[in-house]
Write a protein that holds these residues in place. Structure first.
Motif, PDB file in Angstrom:
ATOM      1  N   GLY A 660      -6.902 -36.537  46.432  1.00  0.00           N
ATOM      2  CA  GLY A 660      -7.239 -37.769  47.131  1.00  0.00           C
ATOM      3  C   GLY A 660      -7.938 -37.655  48.466  1.00  0.00           C
ATOM      4  N   ALA A 661      -7.542 -38.579  49.356  1.00  0.00           N
ATOM      5  CA  ALA A 661      -8.329 -38.910  50.544  1.00  0.00           C
ATOM      6  C   ALA A 661      -8.467 -37.800  51.571  1.00  0.00           C
ATOM      7  N   ILE A 662      -7.661 -36.776  51.517  1.00  0.00           N
ATOM      8  CA  ILE A 662      -7.749 -35.731  52.541  1.00  0.00           C
ATOM      9  C   ILE A 662      -8.763 -34.642  52.150  1.00  0.00           C
ATOM     10  N   ALA A 663      -9.657 -34.963  51.204  1.00  0.00           N
ATOM     11  CA  ALA A 663     -10.689 -34.005  50.807  1.00  0.00           C
ATOM     12  C   ALA A 663     -11.449 -33.411  51.999  1.00  0.00           C
ATOM     13  N   PRO A 664     -11.871 -34.208  53.000  1.00  0.00           N
ATOM     14  CA  PRO A 664     -12.645 -33.617  54.101  1.00  0.00           C
ATOM     15  C   PRO A 664     -11.856 -32.538  54.852  1.00  0.00           C
ATOM     16  N   GLU A 665     -10.570 -32.728  55.041  1.00  0.00           N
ATOM     17  CA  GLU A 665      -9.746 -31.742  55.749  1.00  0.00           C
ATOM     18  C   GLU A 665      -9.677 -30.446  54.928  1.00  0.00           C
ATOM     19  N   VAL A 666      -9.601 -30.614  53.620  1.00  0.00           N
ATOM     20  CA  VAL A 666      -9.516 -29.447  52.739  1.00  0.00           C
ATOM     21  C   VAL A 666     -10.836 -28.675  52.784  1.00  0.00           C
ATOM     22  N   LEU A 667     -11.948 -29.417  52.752  1.00  0.00           N
ATOM     23  CA  LEU A 667     -13.252 -28.739  52.784  1.00  0.00           C
ATOM     24  C   LEU A 667     -13.460 -28.032  54.126  1.00  0.00           C
ATOM     25  N   GLY A 723      -0.380 -12.633  41.863  1.00  0.00           N
ATOM     26  CA  GLY A 723       0.358 -12.879  43.106  1.00  0.00           C
ATOM     27  C   GLY A 723      -0.336 -13.858  44.037  1.00  0.00           C
ATOM     28  N   ALA A 724      -1.237 -14.676  43.486  1.00  0.00           N
ATOM     29  CA  ALA A 724      -2.027 -15.583  44.346  1.00  0.00           C
ATOM     30  C   ALA A 724      -1.136 -16.610  45.031  1.00  0.00           C
ATOM     31  N   ARG A 725      -1.645 -17.146  46.150  1.00  0.00           N
ATOM     32  CA  ARG A 725      -0.937 -18.157  46.925  1.00  0.00           C
ATOM     33  C   ARG A 725      -1.678 -19.488  46.832  1.00  0.00           C
ATOM     34  N   LEU A 726      -0.909 -20.573  46.811  1.00  0.00           N
ATOM     35  CA  LEU A 726      -1.504 -21.918  46.773  1.00  0.00           C
ATOM     36  C   LEU A 726      -1.059 -22.708  47.985  1.00  0.00           C
ATOM     37  N   VAL A 727      -2.013 -23.356  48.659  1.00  0.00           N
ATOM     38  CA  VAL A 727      -1.646 -24.374  49.645  1.00  0.00           C
ATOM     39  C   VAL A 727      -1.942 -25.722  48.977  1.00  0.00           C
ATOM     40  N   TYR A 766      -2.959 -37.305  61.005  1.00  0.00           N
ATOM     41  CA  TYR A 766      -3.097 -36.075  60.221  1.00  0.00           C
ATOM     42  C   TYR A 766      -2.508 -34.883  60.978  1.00  0.00           C
ATOM     43  N   ARG A 767      -2.668 -34.923  62.320  1.00  0.00           N
ATOM     44  CA  ARG A 767      -2.099 -33.831  63.116  1.00  0.00           C
ATOM     45  C   ARG A 767      -0.570 -33.902  63.056  1.00  0.00           C
ATOM     46  N   SER A 768      -0.045 -35.107  63.267  1.00  0.00           N
ATOM     47  CA  SER A 768       1.402 -35.256  63.330  1.00  0.00           C
ATOM     48  C   SER A 768       2.072 -34.984  61.984  1.00  0.00           C
ATOM     49  N   TYR A 769       1.399 -35.396  60.911  1.00  0.00           N
ATOM     50  CA  TYR A 769       2.016 -35.226  59.573  1.00  0.00           C
ATOM     51  C   TYR A 769       1.565 -33.938  58.885  1.00  0.00           C
ATOM     52  N   ARG A 770       0.837 -33.095  59.615  1.00  0.00           N
ATOM     53  CA  ARG A 770       0.364 -31.818  59.081  1.00  0.00           C
ATOM     54  C   ARG A 770      -0.487 -31.990  57.822  1.00  0.00           C
ATOM     55  N   LEU A 771      -1.478 -32.851  57.979  1.00  0.00           N
ATOM     56  CA  LEU A 771      -2.432 -33.056  56.879  1.00  0.00           C
ATOM     57  C   LEU A 771      -3.845 -32.655  57.308  1.00  0.00           C
ATOM     58  N   ILE A 776      -3.614 -26.860  57.250  1.00  0.00           N
ATOM     59  CA  ILE A 776      -3.915 -26.123  56.010  1.00  0.00           C
ATOM     60  C   ILE A 776      -4.145 -24.649  56.333  1.00  0.00           C
ATOM     61  N   ILE A 777      -4.870 -24.419  57.421  1.00  0.00           N
ATOM     62  CA  ILE A 777      -5.168 -23.031  57.807  1.00  0.00           C
ATOM     63  C   ILE A 777      -3.868 -22.321  58.196  1.00  0.00           C
ATOM     64  N   ASP A 778      -3.020 -23.025  58.959  1.00  0.00           N
ATOM     65  CA  ASP A 778      -1.727 -22.428  59.359  1.00  0.00           C
ATOM     66  C   ASP A 778      -0.880 -22.098  58.135  1.00  0.00           C
ATOM     67  N   ALA A 779      -0.864 -23.041  57.175  1.00  0.00           N
ATOM     68  CA  ALA A 779      -0.034 -22.823  55.982  1.00  0.00           C
ATOM     69  C   ALA A 779      -0.551 -21.629  55.196  1.00  0.00           C
ATOM     70  N   ALA A 780      -1.905 -21.525  55.110  1.00  0.00           N
ATOM     71  CA  ALA A 780      -2.486 -20.397  54.380  1.00  0.00           C
ATOM     72  C   ALA A 780      -2.161 -19.095  55.098  1.00  0.00           C
ATOM     73  N   ALA A 781      -2.285 -19.105  56.417  1.00  0.00           N
ATOM     74  CA  ALA A 781      -2.025 -17.883  57.186  1.00  0.00           C
ATOM     75  C   ALA A 781      -0.582 -17.428  56.970  1.00  0.00           C
ATOM     76  N   GLU A 782       0.323 -18.369  57.014  1.00  0.00           N
ATOM     77  CA  GLU A 782       1.734 -18.000  56.855  1.00  0.00           C
ATOM     78  C   GLU A 782       1.994 -17.412  55.469  1.00  0.00           C
ATOM     79  N   LEU A 783       1.356 -18.015  54.450  1.00  0.00           N
ATOM     80  CA  LEU A 783       1.547 -17.503  53.088  1.00  0.00           C
ATOM     81  C   LEU A 783       1.062 -16.066  52.977  1.00  0.00           C
ATOM     82  N   PHE A 784      -0.027 -15.779  53.689  1.00  0.00           N
ATOM     83  CA  PHE A 784      -0.574 -14.438  53.555  1.00  0.00           C
ATOM     84  C   PHE A 784       0.162 -13.428  54.407  1.00  0.00           C
TER      85      PHE A 784
END
Ligand SMILES: Cc1ncc(C[n+]2csc(CCOP(=O)(O)OP(=O)(O)O)c2C)c(N)n1
Ligand SMILES: [Mg+2]
Length: 786
Positions: A660-667, A723-727, A766-771, A776-784
């Motif tokens: 959905g709508a958070i596509a720009p943040e993901v890109l 062993g891939a990671r998903l955010v 988006y900042r407050s709700y972590r969207l 996304i970058i923080d979550a990916a970093a932590e996973l790795f």
């Protein structure tokens, strides 16, 4: 003014006698069906099977007279849920229900506990079960009938009454009054609500204070109210010396006293009447004329058990005015627990049913015989009477001809768009299209919305196609040349049913429109719009529509915290889980408008497919940059629930997964991460619902040896390394996507919303709700790092 009905003294005695005998048949067969399921059929688990002998016995006379005398061939009936066995008994007598189904009542694959359109094998016009909804849907069905007549989809000669047979406690359900109000606004007609007024609910007897209030409420809303209070025997007794005192006593008797005396029987009636009115002139003599059994019979001879009174009542409502019948009855009439306040789920024991059998003159061993022990001539006469009743030639349902759908719906132009605006645009384009297929589809679309037509972007369609009104309604603002974007006049050709703010009504209207094909032979494409958080307000009605396989498109905006400044009470959080959890409804949440156009075309087909269903689109008001597509290869996967927006390299170690709508943040996060995580992919999940369903269905088919297929989601995730990671990220409950880690054992960081929203700008929220991209970058970093 309420009319209290008196028995039709001119009623043909042979017809009355036949209907009385049929009443007894129905009372017996419904009781025996329930008895068989509870006492005779083997029970492997020791669970009580249940069934409602008292609720059935209360309504058998009403149903005998309705079905075998009053019902027209095009009338449709919603039967109160707990009278299901009576409906089965009626169809058994008609030769349309098998003995096997009756014997398997409440068993696996047998006759259902509550009438079901989809599961029962007899014709069921409306499913019932959740009290109140089955009543209100008949009102909307009569609006749909009027709609189809006005649009040439139904011949006036093929119209009938939409009838609800309801329990009196159903009158406590708020959705009844929401429907009543809406019906008044739309000048509803050809609708009968027949109340089995036994003055008992599940727990107790019902409140005396409501006496005369229901009449007032319905009359205020334009209904005719016919009260069936006294049966023929009571009416005769009232005419005798002392009778007026008896009638006054009955009228003043509290519900609970009346019920208790009914249970206690003749001697108790006599003692109480003697104590209360025995000293009044002629009363003692009147009472002396009845032995105890006859006195009990007299006192329980209420209008709803009297065939001649019922015949008079149905005959009195011979026009199209909506009519409420208040039929006074006894819960458990003619059964040993008649009137007992705890009889709702009461079951006769073997001794009691044997007693009933012998009172009814049925020989042991003939319990299932449709016309048991009537003697040959009487049985033949009754079979002929039943076969001649109009219900016997009730037309068989057909789904209606399929409406062709254009191969593609045009994608609205614009580099920046919101899915909500595009939805309105796609409908507008259809409404104005010169293409004959598109135009024919537009002609069958009917839209509706609970006072959010403008704010969910249906306005442009309504400008083109108008409001549906049986009587013309001028747009006063437009006529006075007052500028407004909304030019809405009402007329018979209009295609938008304007509803007040009551989401239950939205879903009941969608249910009725969504059954137009099977009920009336002409399909419609119903589209209802609502604010996403307020789906929850009508959730049981939504479930009710899906349960009976009504087909509609539900479009919900705004959604999620992406709504922004409008605030925390309007931000939907768990709606994706509703979409995933609701059988009969497929939930899609497109990110881009070309996905939306594709999915809408798919939805219009799915609504009409034999194995299809309804569709829910969760849209947004957020305007985002649209994607430039190199080709159309993404389309097939998008319809299946997800596609790679950025294909991962084989054996890639990570992917971003979003809806959905958070596509720009993901890109944006992707651009940041792709340098560090080689082969990173972006999976765009257009339907968490379809992916999840496909996953579990494929597992189930493998376990049962029915297939070896892998699911779409399994195939999508296959290129990733073990062993891939998903955010995962969605503006809604994170659990809508977090399960994806279970498909192939990938580790997941799940971003989403799990607390109430706030007012604010999108960056704030988006900042407050972590969207946002940083989250996304923080979550990916932590996973790795982990
Ligand atoms: C929405 C909903 N809430 C609760 C129930 C449980 N329930 C089933 S019947 C009933 C009482 C019904 O009383 P009434 O409508 O008067 O029917 P009758 O007396 O004819 O059995 C209740 C509370 C239900 N079926 N649906
Ligand atoms: Mg009741």
């Amino acid at each position: 003014m309420t009319t209290t009905l008196v028995a039709d003294t001119a009623a043909d005695p042979a017809t009355v006698a036949m209907l009385e005998s049929l009443e007894a048949r129905l009372r017996w067969l419904s009781a025996w069906t329930i008895h068989n399921a509870n006492h005779l059929r083997e029970s492997p688990d020791g669970l009580k099977v249940g069934g409602h002998q008292a609720s059935c016995a209360s309504i058998t006379a009403i149903m005998a007279v309705l079905y075998f005398h009053a019902l027209g061939p095009h009338d449709k009936v919603a039967v109160k849920p707990h009278a299901g066995p009576v409906l089965h008994a009626i169809h058994y007598l008609l030769g349309q229900q098998s003995l096997d189904q009756l014997q398997r009542f409440r068993g696996f694959g047998g006759a259902q506990s509550y009438p079901s359109r989809t599961k029962d094998r007899i014709p069921v016009d409306f499913s019932t079960g959740s009290v109140g909804l089955g009543v209100a849907v008949t009102l909307f069905a009569s609006l749909v009938q009027d709609y189809l007549v006005a649009h040439g989809g139904l011949a006036p000669a093929d119209t009938g009454r939409m009838i609800a047979l309801m329990g009196d406690a159903e009158l406590d359900e708020g959705n009844i009054y929401e429907a009543l109000i809406e019906g008044y606004k739309h000048d509803v007609r050809n609708c009968w609500w027949i109340v089995d007024y036994n003055r008992q609910s599940l727990d107790h007897t019902t409140a005396d204070r409501m006496f005369r209030r229901f009449d007032d409420i319905f009359e205020t809303c334009g209904w005719r109210v016919l009260t069936l209070k006294y049966g023929r025997k009571q009416q005769a007794a009232f005419a005798r010396p002392g009778g007026t005192a008896l009638q006054e006593w009955i009228d003043a008797c509290p519900n609970v006293d009346f019920a208790a005396l009914t249970y206690q029987g003749g001697a108790a009636w006599r003692a109480r009447l003697t104590a209360d009115i025995g000293a009044k002139p002629n009363v003692a003599k009147l009472l002396a004329g009845y032995d105890d059994a006859a006195l009990a019979d007299l006192m329980t001879n209420l209008g709803g058990h009297c065939v001649a009174t019922l015949m008079a009542a149905f005959a009195a409502a011979d026009d199209d005015r909506p009519t409420m019948f208040i039929a006074y009855t006894i819960k458990g009439f003619g059964l040993p627990f008649a009137g007992h306040k705890d009889n709702h789920a009461g079951l006769m024991n073997p001794g009691q049913i044997a007693g009933l059998r012998s009172t009814m003159g049925i020989a042991e061993g003939s319990e299932w015989a449709p016309f048991a022990d009537l003697g040959d001539n009487a049985a033949t006469a009754m079979a002929a009477f039943v076969a001649a009743s109009p219900i016997a030639c009730h037309p068989v349902e057909t789904p209606g001809a399929v409406i062709p759908i254009p191969a593609r719906l045009p994608v609205p132009d614009g580099a920046e768009q919101s899915t909500q605006a595009a939805f309105g645009r796609i409908l507008l384009d259809l409404a104005k299209s010169a293409d004959p297929v598109a135009r024919a589809l537009a002609d069958r679309i009917v839209t509706t919305s609970p006072d959010v037509t403008v704010s969910t972007n249906l306005g442009a369609f309504v400008n083109q196609r108008g409001l549906f009104r049986r009587a013309d309604m001028v747009d006063v603002f437009n006529a006075a040349k007052i500028p407004s974007a909304q030019k809405w006049s009402g007329h018979g050709a209009g295609q938008h049913l304007e509803l007040g703010i009551a989401e239950n009504n939205l879903f009941l209207a969608l249910t009725a429109f969504g059954l137009a094909g099977p009920l009336f032979g002409t399909r419609l494409v119903p589209i209802g719009t609502v604010y996403d958080p307020f789906i929850a307000r009508g959730l049981d009605a939504l479930n009710y529509g899906c349960y009976q396989d009504a087909r509609f498109l539900l479009v919900a905006t705004p959604s999620g915290v992406t709504l922004g400044p409008e605030g925390g009470a309007h931000q939907s959080i768990n709606a994706p889980l509703i979409g995933m959890g609701q059988p009969g409804l497929t939930y899609f949440e497109p990110a881009f408008v070309d996905e939306l156009a594709l999915i809408m075309g798919h939805a219009f087909r799915h609504l009409q497919a034999d194995d299809g269903g309804s569709v829910y689109l969760r849209l947004t008001t957020r305007v985002i940059d649209q994607i430039k597509r190199a080709d159309a290869t993404w389309e097939a996967d998008a319809i299946k629930g997800g596609y790679w927006l950025k294909r991962p390299r084989a054996e890639s170690g990570a992917a971003l997964v979003f809806t959905g709508a958070i596509a720009p943040e993901v890109l944006a996060a992707f651009d940041d991460l792709v340098g560090d995580i080689a082969g990173l992919g972006i999976l765009n999940v257009t339907s968490p619902d379809l992916l999840h369903r496909g996953w579990t269905a494929a597992q189930a088919s493998r376990w049962t040896g029915q297939g070896t297929s892998t699911s779409h989601v399994d195939a999508l995730l296959a290129p990733l390394a073990a062993g891939a990671r998903l955010v995962t990220i969605i503006d809604g409950s994170p659990s809508a996507l977090s399960w994806l880690g279970g498909v192939r054992g990938h580790r997941v960081a799940a971003l989403g919303v799990d607390r109430f929203g706030q007012t604010g700008t999108l960056p704030d929220l988006y900042r407050s709700y972590r969207l946002d991209a940083k989250a996304i970058i923080d979550a990916a970093a932590e996973l790795f790092l982990a």
